[in-house]
Design a protein around this motif. Structure first.
Motif, PDB file in Angstrom:
ATOM      1  N   ALA A  67       0.825  -1.217   0.000  1.00 20.68           N
ATOM      2  CA  ALA A  67       0.000   0.000   0.000  1.00 20.68           C
ATOM      3  C   ALA A  67       0.858   1.264   0.000  1.00 20.68           C
ATOM      4  CB  ALA A  67      -0.931  -0.009   1.211  1.00 20.68           C
ATOM      5  N   ASP A  68       1.947   1.233   0.749  1.00 24.01           N
ATOM      6  CA  ASP A  68       2.822   2.413   0.795  1.00 24.01           C
ATOM      7  C   ASP A  68       3.398   2.726  -0.579  1.00 24.01           C
ATOM      8  OD1 ASP A  68       2.458   2.546   3.485  1.00 24.01           O
ATOM      9  OD2 ASP A  68       4.393   1.624   3.997  1.00 24.01           O
ATOM     10  N   VAL A  69       3.717   1.679  -1.307  1.00 28.06           N
ATOM     11  CA  VAL A  69       4.312   1.872  -2.635  1.00 28.06           C
ATOM     12  C   VAL A  69       3.253   2.422  -3.594  1.00 28.06           C
ATOM     13  CG1 VAL A  69       5.462   0.726  -4.571  1.00 28.06           C
ATOM     14  CG2 VAL A  69       6.043   0.096  -2.207  1.00 28.06           C
ATOM     15  N   GLU A  70       2.043   1.867  -3.501  1.00 24.20           N
ATOM     16  CA  GLU A  70       0.962   2.382  -4.352  1.00 24.20           C
ATOM     17  C   GLU A  70       0.680   3.859  -4.048  1.00 24.20           C
ATOM     18  OE1 GLU A  70      -2.324   0.292  -5.848  1.00 24.20           O
ATOM     19  OE2 GLU A  70      -1.703  -1.636  -5.045  1.00 24.20           O
ATOM     20  N   GLU A  71       0.815   4.205  -2.784  1.00 28.18           N
ATOM     21  CA  GLU A  71       0.594   5.600  -2.398  1.00 28.18           C
ATOM     22  C   GLU A  71       1.600   6.517  -3.103  1.00 28.18           C
ATOM     23  OE1 GLU A  71       0.406   7.911   1.861  1.00 28.18           O
ATOM     24  OE2 GLU A  71      -0.360   5.868   1.733  1.00 28.18           O
ATOM     25  N   GLN A  72       2.844   6.058  -3.181  1.00 24.95           N
ATOM     26  CA  GLN A  72       3.868   6.857  -3.859  1.00 24.95           C
ATOM     27  C   GLN A  72       3.634   6.892  -5.372  1.00 24.95           C
ATOM     28  OE1 GLN A  72       6.076   8.770  -2.180  1.00 24.95           O
ATOM     29  NE2 GLN A  72       5.022   8.017  -0.368  1.00 24.95           N
ATOM     30  N   ILE A  73       3.151   5.800  -5.915  1.00 25.31           N
ATOM     31  CA  ILE A  73       2.824   5.766  -7.345  1.00 25.31           C
ATOM     32  C   ILE A  73       1.713   6.771  -7.627  1.00 25.31           C
ATOM     33  CG2 ILE A  73       1.747   4.340  -9.159  1.00 25.31           C
ATOM     34  CD1 ILE A  73       3.313   1.946  -7.986  1.00 25.31           C
ATOM     35  N   TYR A  74       0.717   6.774  -6.760  1.00 20.22           N
ATOM     36  CA  TYR A  74      -0.390   7.714  -6.940  1.00 20.22           C
ATOM     37  C   TYR A  74       0.107   9.154  -6.891  1.00 20.22           C
ATOM     38  CZ  TYR A  74      -4.951   9.876  -6.415  1.00 20.22           C
ATOM     39  OH  TYR A  74      -6.063  10.652  -6.612  1.00 20.22           O
ATOM     40  N   LYS A  75       0.994   9.438  -5.946  1.00 20.27           N
ATOM     41  CA  LYS A  75       1.528  10.799  -5.853  1.00 20.27           C
ATOM     42  C   LYS A  75       2.328  11.145  -7.111  1.00 20.27           C
ATOM     43  CE  LYS A  75       5.066  11.674  -3.224  1.00 20.27           C
ATOM     44  NZ  LYS A  75       5.830  11.701  -1.968  1.00 20.27           N
ATOM     45  N   PHE A  76       3.138  10.209  -7.559  1.00 20.62           N
ATOM     46  CA  PHE A  76       3.975  10.458  -8.729  1.00 20.62           C
ATOM     47  C   PHE A  76       3.120  10.809  -9.952  1.00 20.62           C
ATOM     48  CE2 PHE A  76       6.285   8.933 -12.509  1.00 20.62           C
ATOM     49  CZ  PHE A  76       7.445   9.683 -12.392  1.00 20.62           C
ATOM     50  N   ILE A  77       2.071  10.037 -10.195  1.00 18.49           N
ATOM     51  CA  ILE A  77       1.254  10.320 -11.375  1.00 18.49           C
ATOM     52  C   ILE A  77       0.405  11.575 -11.177  1.00 18.49           C
ATOM     53  CG2 ILE A  77       1.231   7.939 -12.210  1.00 18.49           C
ATOM     54  CD1 ILE A  77      -1.579   7.626 -11.112  1.00 18.49           C
ATOM     55  N   SER A  78       0.124  11.922  -9.922  1.00 18.56           N
ATOM     56  CA  SER A  78      -0.673  13.124  -9.666  1.00 18.56           C
ATOM     57  C   SER A  78       0.026  14.392 -10.149  1.00 18.56           C
ATOM     58  CB  SER A  78      -0.968  13.275  -8.174  1.00 18.56           C
ATOM     59  OG  SER A  78      -1.865  12.280  -7.755  1.00 18.56           O
ATOM     60  N   VAL A  79       1.348  14.390 -10.131  1.00 17.56           N
ATOM     61  CA  VAL A  79       2.074  15.599 -10.529  1.00 17.56           C
ATOM     62  C   VAL A  79       1.762  15.946 -11.998  1.00 17.56           C
ATOM     63  CG1 VAL A  79       4.350  16.668 -10.704  1.00 17.56           C
ATOM     64  CG2 VAL A  79       3.868  15.123  -8.820  1.00 17.56           C
ATOM     65  N   MET A  80       1.484  14.919 -12.809  1.00 18.79           N
ATOM     66  CA  MET A  80       1.082  15.178 -14.203  1.00 18.79           C
ATOM     67  C   MET A  80      -0.455  15.263 -14.333  1.00 18.79           C
ATOM     68  SD  MET A  80       3.760  15.613 -16.210  1.00 18.79           S
ATOM     69  CE  MET A  80       4.737  16.365 -14.928  1.00 18.79           C
ATOM     70  N   LEU A  81      -1.145  15.272 -13.200  1.00 19.43           N
ATOM     71  CA  LEU A  81      -2.590  15.490 -13.085  1.00 19.43           C
ATOM     72  C   LEU A  81      -3.441  14.307 -13.535  1.00 19.43           C
ATOM     73  CD1 LEU A  81      -2.211  19.196 -13.938  1.00 19.43           C
ATOM     74  CD2 LEU A  81      -3.084  18.323 -11.790  1.00 19.43           C
ATOM     75  N   CYS A  82      -3.522  14.000 -14.824  1.00 18.38           N
ATOM     76  CA  CYS A  82      -4.291  12.817 -15.234  1.00 18.38           C
ATOM     77  C   CYS A  82      -3.976  12.479 -16.682  1.00 18.38           C
ATOM     78  CB  CYS A  82      -5.796  13.032 -15.041  1.00 18.38           C
ATOM     79  SG  CYS A  82      -6.537  14.214 -16.185  1.00 18.38           S
ATOM     80  N   PRO A  83      -4.241  11.221 -17.077  1.00 14.80           N
ATOM     81  CA  PRO A  83      -4.099  10.870 -18.494  1.00 14.80           C
ATOM     82  C   PRO A  83      -5.210  11.567 -19.293  1.00 14.80           C
ATOM     83  CG  PRO A  83      -4.383   8.904 -17.100  1.00 14.80           C
ATOM     84  CD  PRO A  83      -4.710  10.087 -16.258  1.00 14.80           C
ATOM     85  N   PRO A  84      -4.997  11.720 -20.622  1.00 18.14           N
ATOM     86  CA  PRO A  84      -6.031  12.362 -21.445  1.00 18.14           C
ATOM     87  C   PRO A  84      -7.381  11.681 -21.257  1.00 18.14           C
ATOM     88  CG  PRO A  84      -4.133  11.699 -22.788  1.00 18.14           C
ATOM     89  CD  PRO A  84      -3.868  11.233 -21.403  1.00 18.14           C
ATOM     90  N   VAL A  85      -8.416  12.463 -20.999  1.00 19.19           N
ATOM     91  CA  VAL A  85      -9.697  11.869 -20.622  1.00 19.19           C
ATOM     92  C   VAL A  85     -10.377  11.177 -21.807  1.00 19.19           C
ATOM     93  CG1 VAL A  85     -11.974  12.357 -19.655  1.00 19.19           C
ATOM     94  CG2 VAL A  85      -9.953  13.436 -18.679  1.00 19.19           C
ATOM     95  N   ILE A  86     -10.229  11.728 -22.997  1.00 24.00           N
ATOM     96  CA  ILE A  86     -10.846  11.059 -24.148  1.00 24.00           C
ATOM     97  C   ILE A  86     -10.142   9.719 -24.397  1.00 24.00           C
ATOM     98  CG2 ILE A  86      -9.473  12.175 -26.005  1.00 24.00           C
ATOM     99  CD1 ILE A  86     -13.209  12.058 -26.308  1.00 24.00           C
ATOM    100  N   GLY A  87      -8.853   9.663 -24.132  1.00 22.74           N
ATOM    101  CA  GLY A  87      -8.114   8.399 -24.225  1.00 22.74           C
ATOM    102  C   GLY A  87      -8.582   7.409 -23.169  1.00 22.74           C
ATOM    103  N   GLN A  88      -8.933   7.914 -21.991  1.00 24.63           N
ATOM    104  CA  GLN A  88      -9.488   7.044 -20.946  1.00 24.63           C
ATOM    105  C   GLN A  88     -10.804   6.425 -21.416  1.00 24.63           C
ATOM    106  OE1 GLN A  88      -9.778   8.729 -16.992  1.00 24.63           O
ATOM    107  NE2 GLN A  88      -8.084  10.151 -17.363  1.00 24.63           N
ATOM    108  N   CYS A  89     -11.624   7.257 -22.074  1.00 24.55           N
ATOM    109  CA  CYS A  89     -12.906   6.745 -22.579  1.00 24.55           C
ATOM    110  C   CYS A  89     -12.672   5.648 -23.616  1.00 24.55           C
ATOM    111  CB  CYS A  89     -13.725   7.881 -23.179  1.00 24.55           C
ATOM    112  SG  CYS A  89     -14.185   9.126 -21.969  1.00 24.55           S
ATOM    113  N   LEU A  90     -11.637   5.835 -24.418  1.00 19.04           N
ATOM    114  CA  LEU A  90     -11.315   4.829 -25.424  1.00 19.04           C
ATOM    115  C   LEU A  90     -10.873   3.519 -24.766  1.00 19.04           C
ATOM    116  CD1 LEU A  90     -11.221   4.363 -28.422  1.00 19.04           C
ATOM    117  CD2 LEU A  90      -9.051   5.577 -28.519  1.00 19.04           C
ATOM    118  N   VAL A  91     -10.176   3.615 -23.646  1.00 16.07           N
ATOM    119  CA  VAL A  91      -9.822   2.406 -22.891  1.00 16.07           C
ATOM    120  C   VAL A  91     -11.113   1.682 -22.492  1.00 16.07           C
ATOM    121  CG1 VAL A  91      -8.854   1.528 -20.723  1.00 16.07           C
ATOM    122  CG2 VAL A  91      -7.612   3.281 -22.012  1.00 16.07           C
ATOM    123  N   GLU A  92     -12.083   2.457 -22.027  1.00 20.34           N
ATOM    124  CA  GLU A  92     -13.353   1.848 -21.607  1.00 20.34           C
ATOM    125  C   GLU A  92     -13.998   1.105 -22.779  1.00 20.34           C
ATOM    126  OE1 GLU A  92     -17.164   0.921 -19.983  1.00 20.34           O
ATOM    127  OE2 GLU A  92     -16.865   2.037 -21.826  1.00 20.34           O
TER     128      GLU A  92
END
Lengths: 546, 546
Positions: free
Chosen positions: B387-412
């Motif tokens: 869990a601690d490692v996932e927490e750091q992963i979450y923080k790391f990706i947060s600095v770039m805010l989020c992946p492109p949302v339309i690309g996320q929809c395409l994943v769906e």
């Protein structure tokens, strides 16, 4: 079974939390930097971490079992040292509240969460600009273009939207195809034209690099710039934490310079010279200065003189200038002065003196009246960079292949919107102006509310999407915060969130002078109810800790 | 004027090109790694750099003037050391040829450039899947949803496309808004359902992280994993150069393991144990193993036994597994075995033994029959991470805010396509199958052509989007290449491009055993003309250097 001894879960975390390098990084290279208030890492405190409670990590790791290969003590410690308050504990807790309200299971003292912690206009009230989205819809599904008449008569598309989509499609072929690493040639040409028109000086598409939002551009530039532990970059305090977080990940030094709150958060060049001198004395190779103009979180706009002072400083101290200009259209007072324009003017006025200035200026589709954060579009322009360095930048960005192509198209639309006389112009202009005046009105309403609040002082709104008031907190509140191992402004922000559902970011998330407290709030949320909630909470809070 | 002496342009570059650390990185930690053929840096050679010719950098830096703050010798040397052949000199030259043909000024010996260097289906012939793009067009311009009847009757949208867009819009609010750092909750839930259906084991949305393509996911994982110079990651050779490039940027060690060409490029676990032992003997802390399945560039598919062997190895050597599974649907022979499924099976079969395996598996919208590279959509799932490692992963990706949302929809949409009985199913299935069989046919046609070519040997196509034949080059060609300071396969690829306009990537761009030569070509380009061009060129080349 495993030749490497596994780390047992039962060893107390405190063994891992003594991170001399991490602490050094957070503190910065110079003694005086230790005083900057940056967010505490509450995961290290004795409090249960609200953060981790919000994310149900795997059960198998939660018992007393030994853990696997990776743990907090052996992963990249630079990431551990990074802080990013905009999406930290408060934001996570706010999202928890939002989910709780949606599920309706548990009563809360508010009926809506207001995300005033992040400049995310379309999460709140802001509608996308119709022309932009019409073009993008055609880019996503080009067969729509086979029935232009129906598009126009039934769905209200104008001919210029249709023509623009065709033009862009010719260039990118498909928004599902990789573009060149630095982006579509057509889009980069349009950006160059925009810059020429804005600044009155030539711009070359070869030096324009499209990026996945400005954040990705900043990441690229800092990666290139920072070559070792003794490299430093000047960062304004308060600052947008992207800069300190990225420098921490790169194990480079943040060399902070304080903005001058008393003069509307302006840039104090003498203070910067002092910061450089102190950093140099400590062995730091100061390589670049970051300027956020208009400021985040301060909203301050630099005039031509202030910009010249920074350029002169860059010449004197031999610094690359990173001009974060993503709020260039979010201006209420005065007008935007681009670093590129000012630099070119100075190069004309004093031939020779400014020839070797290296400037990287960034822009984005996320802010302004565009507000398309989710599309992750942006660009940076390089001026005066060595060809060899640009070659390495190109290689670096190539590893991630290309920025999102639909986001690139949005960059094109932002820099090349409908012009007077074109079919979509009127609607575009109406929408644009309505967003601009709405933002201004909300900023003023919030500013007026802050003026009424005891112990709160706020500069008149100038630009960006934020207000950043000072808050004088009662001693009892400061003590209560200390008892929780928190900064007082963080304590205040958590109490505000718990009581009202309004999520703001404490000043310690951006850095502030010791003994001062601030918070940043966007003025994007519609209505005045949430502002009244803040006012009421504040009154009660001050009463409680008086 | 400037207190720091500026670096004069007139100093010869050779001073900068002695990069002991860079060379060490390129060579890897162990002696035997020096033998891997990786691309030479031709920018350092005496040849004019085709690369820089293609990009008209600013005149002001081109004369004998002193340069500014940054130059090749003082920027981040880890980036200098990184190599990324997929978009290197050959790709840049191919783009130049494309522009020349477009401008029509200069006659060339071919009328079209074939970009067979990169898996970019929609740049070539592949049409996007209609259902996906219909939904995305509605996401981009929701007012279209106000006239459902016209959408259906005039534009052929089906009800399920309309319903899906509404569902996704409810979740993301606007594709112009930032999502959560690890992506929209709905999309992550859909990915979890897809994984459960694919593998027959539970998946938890909390451990699914959407990313901007798989590349960004790999970047995140390697950033977390690599904590210092003595950290190493096992990477297959040949490999997709994202891995070596990212490790170079992180100043971590690439610990290569050779795939076994004789047995269809399969994974040789004994060889991996040896690589680990050698790396450990040299002080490398080997932390993870990268497996690309199906293979890039090899196309090899690992069966259940091979996957088990890698998992056993990970247990024995205490390694995190990074399973790059972006080609999981590009399979012609056999079927895909996911690491997650195999791991869960083993955990059931041998309770306890596999409890602590940490697995990150990646997928993407860029490949498969989706082929939507430009949308930069992808995800990774974490299994067994602390869990601690996932927490750091979450923080790391947060600095770039989020992946492109339309690309996320395409994943769906990719993980949750139309099902039998739903209105869009038939068209979806037809399009999907046509792409799949088209890819297979082209792979076979290319394979047949390679069989006819002297000195070329190729494994039967198994999967991915590539063939990776061995090529036996005449001694004279090897010498001619050496005279140009090039690998022989690079020399061959450049000659092929100059003569035919077909752009491939030499094997040295992926790594190969010393003395062997290969090239990677996609089989995405339509028609057989370009294949015939290769055959003819090869015949002439072999004649010339016989």
């Amino acid at each position: 079974m495993s030749p490497v001894p596994r780390y047992p879960r039962s060893v107390p975390f405190s063994l891992f939390t003594r991170e001399p390098r991490a602490q050094r990084l957070a503190a910065g290279p110079a003694n005086f930097l230790r005083d900057i208030q940056l967010p505490l890492d509450n995961a290290h405190s004795s409090l249960p971490s609200l953060y981790s409670l919000s994310r149900p990590f795997s059960q198998s790791k939660m018992g007393s079992l030994p853990v696997g290969r990776l743990h907090k003590g052996n992963i990249n410690q630079n990431i551990l040292a990074a802080r990013y308050a905009v999406r930290g504990e408060l934001a996570v807790k706010a999202e928890e509240y939002r989910v709780k309200l949606e599920q309706g299971k548990e009563p809360l003292p508010f009926d809506k969460v207001i995300f005033a912690n992040i400049g995310n206009p379309q999460q709140l009230d802001q509608k996308p600009i119709t022309f932009f989205r019409q073009v993008l819809s055609l880019m996503e599904h080009p067969p729509l273009l086979e029935k232009e008449e129906a598009l126009k008569s039934v769905f209200g598309y104008k001919q210029d939207a249709i023509d623009r989509a065709k033009l862009l499609l010719k260039d990118v072929q498909s928004v599902g195809a990789y573009s060149q690493s630095h982006g579509s040639p057509l889009v980069r040409r349009s950006v160059a034209k925009f810059l020429e028109k804005r600044d009155g000086f030539p711009a070359d598409p070869a030096h324009i690099y499209l990026s996945a939002g400005a954040s990705s551009g900043v990441n690229t530039l800092l990666n290139i710039l920072c070559a070792g532990q003794d490299n430093g970059v000047l960062v304004p305090i308060p600052q947008y934490p992207l800069y300190t977080a990225t420098l921490a990940v790169l194990n480079a030094r943040c060399v902070p310079y304080y903005l001058d709150e008393a003069s509307n958060w302006s840039t104090d060049v003498k203070a910067i010279h002092m910061s450089v001198a102190q950093a140099k004395a400590q062995g730091t190779d100061v390589r670049a200065i970051v300027v956020i103009n208009p400021g985040n979180p301060t909203g301050a706009c630099l005039g031509p003189d202030a910009v010249k002072q920074v350029i002169d400083l860059a010449v004197d101290e031999n610094l690359v200038i990173i001009a974060d200009e993503v709020y260039q259209t979010n201006i209420f007072k005065g007008e935007f002065t681009s670093f590129k324009k000012r630099l070119r003017q100075l190069q004309q006025e004093a031939p020779g003196k400014y020839d070797h200035v290296e400037l990287a200026s960034l822009h984005s589709v996320s802010k302004g009246m565009v507000g398309e954060c989710g599309h992750r579009g942006g660009y940076f322009e390089l001026v005066g960079f060595h060809a060899d360095v640009e070659e390495q930048i190109y290689k670096f960005i190539s590893v991630m292949l290309c920025p999102p192509v639909i986001g690139q198209c949005l960059v094109e639309l932002m820099v090349n919107p409908p012009q007077p006389g074109e079919p979509s112009y009127e609607t575009y202009q109406q929408e644009y102006n309505a967003i601009a005046s709405g933002l201004h009105q909300r900023a003023l309403a919030l500013y007026e509310a802050f003026k009424r609040m005891e112990g709160v002082e706020c500069q008149e709104p100038q630009g960006a999407m934020y207000l950043f008031p000072t808050i004088t907190l009662p001693q009892k509140a400061i003590e209560a915060a200390q008892a929780q191992n928190r900064h007082a402004d963080e304590f205040y922000a958590l109490r505000l969130l718990d009581a009202t559902g309004v999520c703001i970011v404490p000043g310690s998330g951006f850095g502030q002078k010791p003994g001062t407290y601030h918070f940043r709030t966007t003025f994007l949320a519609p209505g005045t109810d949430w502002v009244n909630r803040i006012v009421e909470f504040h009154r009660k809070f001050m009463d409680e800790f008086k």
